[in-house]
Write a protein that holds these residues in place. Structure first.
Motif, PDB file in Angstrom:
ATOM      1  N   SER A 186       0.830  -1.208   0.000  1.00 27.15           N
ATOM      2  CA  SER A 186       0.000   0.000   0.000  1.00 27.15           C
ATOM      3  C   SER A 186       0.862   1.254   0.000  1.00 27.15           C
ATOM      4  O   SER A 186       0.551   2.234  -0.696  1.00 27.15           O
ATOM      5  N   PHE A 239       1.840  -6.619  -3.196  1.00 26.13           N
ATOM      6  CA  PHE A 239       0.430  -6.616  -2.811  1.00 26.13           C
ATOM      7  C   PHE A 239      -0.246  -7.926  -3.204  1.00 26.13           C
ATOM      8  O   PHE A 239      -1.068  -8.465  -2.457  1.00 26.13           O
ATOM      9  N   SER A 282      -9.891  -5.710  -2.408  1.00 27.33           N
ATOM     10  CA  SER A 282      -8.442  -5.894  -2.557  1.00 27.33           C
ATOM     11  C   SER A 282      -8.130  -6.529  -3.905  1.00 27.33           C
ATOM     12  O   SER A 282      -7.197  -6.115  -4.612  1.00 27.33           O
ATOM     13  N   ALA A 300      -8.680  -3.954  -6.669  1.00 21.30           N
ATOM     14  CA  ALA A 300      -7.551  -3.029  -6.748  1.00 21.30           C
ATOM     15  C   ALA A 300      -6.360  -3.679  -7.447  1.00 21.30           C
ATOM     16  O   ALA A 300      -5.693  -3.054  -8.286  1.00 21.30           O
ATOM     17  N   MET A 327      -7.616   1.571  -3.476  1.00 21.03           N
ATOM     18  CA  MET A 327      -6.905   1.261  -2.231  1.00 21.03           C
ATOM     19  C   MET A 327      -7.432   2.106  -1.073  1.00 21.03           C
ATOM     20  O   MET A 327      -7.647   1.596   0.036  1.00 21.03           O
TER      21      MET A 327
END
Length: 319
Positions: A178, A235, A263, A266, A298
């Motif tokens: 992130s 990520f 998630s 993204a 995010m």
């Protein structure tokens, strides 16, 4: 083990000190920008060329370093103090709670913003990239302010569901990813700004003066691309590790929980950005907007999903 309130207090103090130092860095950078803008305006005024030249006994002094550059150098030096205080706050929170300091949103944001600043120190140390720092510090300061106020949670043990060795593995990887995406998103935003003010433009607007202090558009685009290449596998690994933890905790790898779903969305958006960045006709503004959309996703995942939407990942630590 009981919480060490003294160490927790020192951790909070270090966190607040980091915010104060980052604000000081931001002010120094603003002075640098203002000085550069004023200096450029003065250079456009007619000047006497060669005044005093050839006068016997006159000693020519070497040109002094521009005032804006000196403020920029001071800002970069002070930045290390803020980063050190930031890291100390994370470490002390861990010692105070006798666990890895990633059990709530306050701790997650602290880690993510620390990662962004650390990555900035590594990637933006070159003089030509220093113009980005004031823009990178804006989201960092906003997130840290929210973490220290709205999202703040006192030092405490984690809920039973998080008492697992997967906590430091999964959440650390996700928070680092992130933080990397934060740098990438800022780079794409500045890339779009720089395209509106191309090199050699003589615009006298404040926005034009700010844009001229940025690296050229291609350098910003490359920075966004390279940081996304770093953050994308990190990520993605965090998502995979979370699925493994979910299988051991809940008996299934994937259950389309809101946190899992957003998630994954993204991650797909960032995959689309990398693909668009390598595709002719999409490499510039279209790809940059996709990257920004990934960063918005995010933020949506961090705030809306954690705070508003109820799910199996509702461990924000808010009262």
């Amino acid at each position: 083990m009981p919480i060490d309130e003294n160490i927790a207090g020192y951790s909070d103090l270090a966190f607040k000190s980091a915010i104060v130092v980052y604000v000081l860095v931001f002010v120094l950078l603003l002075v640098q920008y203002a000085t550069a803008y004023t200096r450029r305006a003065e250079e456009r005024e007619p000047a006497l060329v060669g005044a005093g030249a050839g006068v016997p006994g006159r000693v020519e002094r070497p040109a002094a370093r521009p005032l804006g550059e000196r403020f920029g150098n001071m800002a970069f030096a002070v930045l290390f103090v803020g980063l050190a205080s930031h890291i100390v706050s994370i470490v002390l929170r861990g010692f105070a709670t006798h666990r890895f300091p990633l059990g709530n949103m306050y701790e997650f944001v602290t880690m993510a913003t620390g990662t962004a600043v650390l990555l900035g120190v590594i990637l933006l140390r070159d003089q030509r990239y220093r113009g980005m720092w004031s823009f990178l510090l804006v989201p960092v300061l906003i997130l840290m302010f929210l973490a220290g106020t709205v999202l703040y949670a006192g030092a405490a043990p984690v809920v039973p569901a998080l008492k697992s060795y997967w906590l430091p593995i999964h959440v650390t990887v996700v928070s680092i990813g992130s933080g990397v995406f934060l740098v990438s998103g800022v780079a794409s935003l500045l890339f779009l700004l720089r395209l509106r003010q191309p090199a050699g433009s003589e615009s006298d607007t404040v926005l034009g003066a700010i844009a001229r202090r940025l690296p050229d558009a291609r350098a910003l685009d490359r920075l966004a691309y390279r940081t996304t290449i770093i953050g994308f596998p990190i990520f993605g690994t965090g998502i995979i590790l979370g699925a493994i933890w979910a299988e051991s905790a809940w008996g299934r790898f994937w259950g389309w929980d809101p946190k899992e779903t957003v998630s994954f969305i993204a991650w797909v958006i960032y995959a689309a950005y990398l693909h668009a960045r390598a595709t002719s006709g999409w490499r510039e503004t279209k790809a940059a907007w996709i990257n920004i959309a990934g960063f918005v996703a995010m933020l949506f995942n961090l705030f809306i999903i954690n705070i508003v939407v109820s799910g199996l990942h509702s461990y924000a630590g808010l009262n």
